[in-house]
Write a protein that holds these residues in place. Structure first.
Motif, PDB file in Angstrom:
ATOM      1  N   PHE A  14       0.823  -1.144   0.072  1.00 31.22           N
ATOM      2  CA  PHE A  14      -0.013  -0.081   0.058  1.00 31.22           C
ATOM      3  C   PHE A  14       0.911   1.226  -0.006  1.00 31.22           C
ATOM      4  N   VAL A  15       0.638   2.237  -1.056  1.00 33.05           N
ATOM      5  CA  VAL A  15       1.475   3.300  -1.096  1.00 33.05           C
ATOM      6  C   VAL A  15       0.691   4.540  -0.765  1.00 33.05           C
ATOM      7  N   ALA A  16       0.734   5.253   0.304  1.00 29.08           N
ATOM      8  CA  ALA A  16       0.104   6.407   0.558  1.00 29.08           C
ATOM      9  C   ALA A  16       0.721   7.510   0.101  1.00 29.08           C
ATOM     10  N   GLY A  17       0.066   8.246  -0.850  1.00 29.83           N
ATOM     11  CA  GLY A  17       0.854   9.599  -1.673  1.00 29.83           C
ATOM     12  C   GLY A  17       1.341   8.782  -3.002  1.00 29.83           C
ATOM     13  N   GLY A  18       0.751   7.553  -3.512  1.00 24.94           N
ATOM     14  CA  GLY A  18       1.414   7.013  -4.471  1.00 24.94           C
ATOM     15  C   GLY A  18       1.145   7.345  -6.059  1.00 24.94           C
ATOM     16  N   THR A  19       0.523   8.627  -6.098  1.00 20.42           N
ATOM     17  CA  THR A  19       0.062   8.759  -7.435  1.00 20.42           C
ATOM     18  C   THR A  19       0.886   9.687  -8.360  1.00 20.42           C
ATOM     19  N   SER A  20       2.118   9.987  -7.656  1.00 23.33           N
ATOM     20  CA  SER A  20       2.762  10.773  -8.635  1.00 23.33           C
ATOM     21  C   SER A  20       4.170  10.658  -8.231  1.00 23.33           C
ATOM     22  N   GLY A  21       5.245  11.100  -9.052  1.00 24.54           N
ATOM     23  CA  GLY A  21       6.738  11.360  -8.546  1.00 24.54           C
ATOM     24  C   GLY A  21       7.303   9.967  -7.975  1.00 24.54           C
ATOM     25  N   ILE A  22       7.930  10.165  -6.745  1.00 24.03           N
ATOM     26  CA  ILE A  22       8.987   9.339  -6.187  1.00 24.03           C
ATOM     27  C   ILE A  22       7.773   8.163  -5.722  1.00 24.03           C
ATOM     28  N   VAL A  90       3.709  -4.635   2.992  1.00 24.00           N
ATOM     29  CA  VAL A  90       4.679  -3.402   2.997  1.00 24.00           C
ATOM     30  C   VAL A  90       3.499  -1.969   2.838  1.00 24.00           C
ATOM     31  N   LEU A  91       3.811  -1.304   3.948  1.00 26.42           N
ATOM     32  CA  LEU A  91       3.165   0.201   3.644  1.00 26.42           C
ATOM     33  C   LEU A  91       4.067   1.226   3.736  1.00 26.42           C
ATOM     34  N   VAL A  92       3.822   1.978   2.487  1.00 35.40           N
ATOM     35  CA  VAL A  92       4.681   2.940   2.275  1.00 35.40           C
ATOM     36  C   VAL A  92       3.903   4.293   2.517  1.00 35.40           C
ATOM     37  N   VAL A 140       6.745  -1.254   7.320  1.00 32.12           N
ATOM     38  CA  VAL A 140       6.470   0.116   7.064  1.00 32.12           C
ATOM     39  C   VAL A 140       7.763   0.641   6.459  1.00 32.12           C
ATOM     40  N   ILE A 141       7.598   1.757   5.610  1.00 29.53           N
ATOM     41  CA  ILE A 141       8.537   2.632   5.012  1.00 29.53           C
ATOM     42  C   ILE A 141       8.077   4.034   5.046  1.00 29.53           C
ATOM     43  N   ASN A 142       8.570   4.827   5.684  1.00 29.62           N
ATOM     44  CA  ASN A 142       8.248   6.236   5.807  1.00 29.62           C
ATOM     45  C   ASN A 142       9.260   7.016   4.860  1.00 29.62           C
ATOM     46  N   ILE A 143       8.743   7.969   4.015  1.00 33.33           N
ATOM     47  CA  ILE A 143       9.487   8.637   2.960  1.00 33.33           C
ATOM     48  C   ILE A 143       9.959   9.875   3.749  1.00 33.33           C
ATOM     49  N   GLY A 234      11.774  -3.648   2.243  1.00 35.92           N
ATOM     50  CA  GLY A 234      10.513  -4.605   2.240  1.00 35.92           C
ATOM     51  C   GLY A 234      10.739  -6.012   2.269  1.00 35.92           C
ATOM     52  N   SER A 235      12.051  -6.368   1.829  1.00 34.34           N
ATOM     53  CA  SER A 235      12.188  -7.786   1.519  1.00 34.34           C
ATOM     54  C   SER A 235      13.007  -8.435   2.571  1.00 34.34           C
ATOM     55  N   SER A 236      13.019  -9.971   2.659  1.00 36.22           N
ATOM     56  CA  SER A 236      13.776 -10.458   3.781  1.00 36.22           C
ATOM     57  C   SER A 236      15.173 -10.058   3.770  1.00 36.22           C
ATOM     58  N   ALA A 237      15.843  -9.650   2.643  1.00 30.32           N
ATOM     59  CA  ALA A 237      17.111  -9.286   2.947  1.00 30.32           C
ATOM     60  C   ALA A 237      17.415  -8.248   3.969  1.00 30.32           C
TER      61      ALA A 237
END
Ligand code: HXC
Ligand code: NAP
Length: 279
Positions: A14-22, A90-92, A140-143, A234-237
């Motif tokens: 899930f990408v919050a703010g995921g409609t443009s750019g980065i 994964v939540l971005v 969770v990945i906060n930008i 986001g990966s097991s690495a």
């Protein structure tokens, strides 16, 4: 361009703010790697366009029009995403706002607008996604932004908000670690062709060159550079990485990033003698 391959088949992102750019670049990376992807932003037109673009990769794509400042709407959106896709792997959280304004002239509401989108918005995205994050195994990945730790002129609102985002990363990593949820901040450097750089860098090819020259690696980054790092986190690495603040910026935050504030406040040109000093 990074050469990497990740397999996200069977995962939900899930990408919050995921409609443009980065953030759209990040959504593209995960969709290309096989994930089911959901994106959210305010503009229905941007949501529709992003969904169409992401469907090119052949997987399930959902889009939601929502403002991260609207807690009630987020509660509905995450419930619906869970109903349709299942637990979120994964939540971005990347919705953000920026403009150049001096601390001594900006209104309280201007400062608050950025705090509400970047910091309160991130809190609310995490808060309302939390019930549906995979436990254990969610991530969770906060930008964030270099402004979180590099003070910049004309950016007091963004510096305060993104520093708060990084602390939110660390506190939720503490609170949620026992449930097997990892939380990290990803800090892009100057990324070419984005709304953020359009708002902050000097115009034209000369401006782009000036920014590139301020990066130790002598280039601006790409959305694909950031997507690769997000897929790594986001990966097991990255399964033992939590509470980290990871710059992906070609070394920019080691020294060059402050240039933006100098450019915005006019100091940089003055110092180089390209603009006569004001009387
Ligand atoms: C001073 C400003 C201003 C400006 C808005 N305001 N722009 N003040 N200088 N340039 C003031 C308004 O006058 C108002 O205060 C208050 O801010 C809220 O403005 P609204 O337009 O009502 O806000 P809103 O509709 O919520 O829009 C939020 C926004 C807008 C941040 C102002 O620009 C936006 O939606 N941005 C999203 C896209 C974006 O910014 N992307 C770039 C992200 S890059 P008053 O007192 O008049 O009520 C990034 C980091 C880049 O985050 C890092 C690069 C290194
Ligand atoms: P962008 O294209 O403007 O991306 C911002 C996204 O957030 C858009 O999808 C926007 O869509 C959405 N958004 C904004 N306000 C929102 C709100 N209140 N509720 C829900 N969604 C909202 O900007 P970008 O330059 O690519 O930046 C993306 C992220 O990277 C941001 O977190 C930024 O701080 C960070 N960053 C950027 C750079 C850079 O070089 N550009 C550098 C460091 C960090 P809507 O308008 O439809 O809402």
């Amino acid at each position: 361009m990074p050469q990497c391959s990740f397999d996200y088949r069977g995962s939900v992102v899930f990408v919050a703010g995921g409609t443009s750019g980065i953030n759209l670049g990040i959504a593209r990376g995960f969709a290309q790697a096989g994930a089911a992807v959901a994106v959210l932003s305010r503009s229905q037109a941007k949501v529709d366009a992003a969904v169409l673009a992401l469907q090119e990769y052949g997987g399930i794509v959902l889009g939601f029009a929502a403002d991260v400042r609207d807690a009630g709407r987020l509660e509905v959106v995450f419930g619906e995403a869970h109903r349709q896709l299942g637990s979120i792997d994964v939540l971005v959280s990347g919705a953000a706002g920026n403009f150049s304004a001096a601390a001594n002239s900006m209104s309280g509401n201007a400062f608050k607008a950025v705090m509400d989108i970047d910091l309160l918005g991130t809190f609310q995205v995490l808060r309302f996604c939390y019930p549906y994050l995979r436990k254990p195994g969610g991530c969770v990945i906060n930008i964030s932004a270099p402004q979180a730790f590099v003070p910049m002129e004309m950016q007091s609102h963004v510096c305060a908000a993104k520093a708060g985002v990084d602390m939110l990363t660390r506190t939720t990593a503490l609170e949620w670690g026992a449930e097997g949820i990892r939380v990290n901040s990803l800090v892009p450097g100057p990324i070419e062709g984005t709304e953020g750089m359009k708002r902050l860098s000097p115009p034209g090819p000369r401006g782009a060159r000036q920014i590139a020259d301020s990066v130790p690696m002598k280039r601006q980054g790409t959305a694909a550079d950031i997507a690769a790092a997000a897929m790594f986190l986001g990966s097991s690495a990255a399964s033992y990485i939590s509470g980290a603040v990871l710059p992906v910026d070609g070394g920019w935050s080691l020294g060059g990033a402050g240039l933006i504030g100098q450019i915005l406040s006019g100091q940089s040109e003055t110092e180089r003698g390209e603009k006569p000093p004001q009387p």
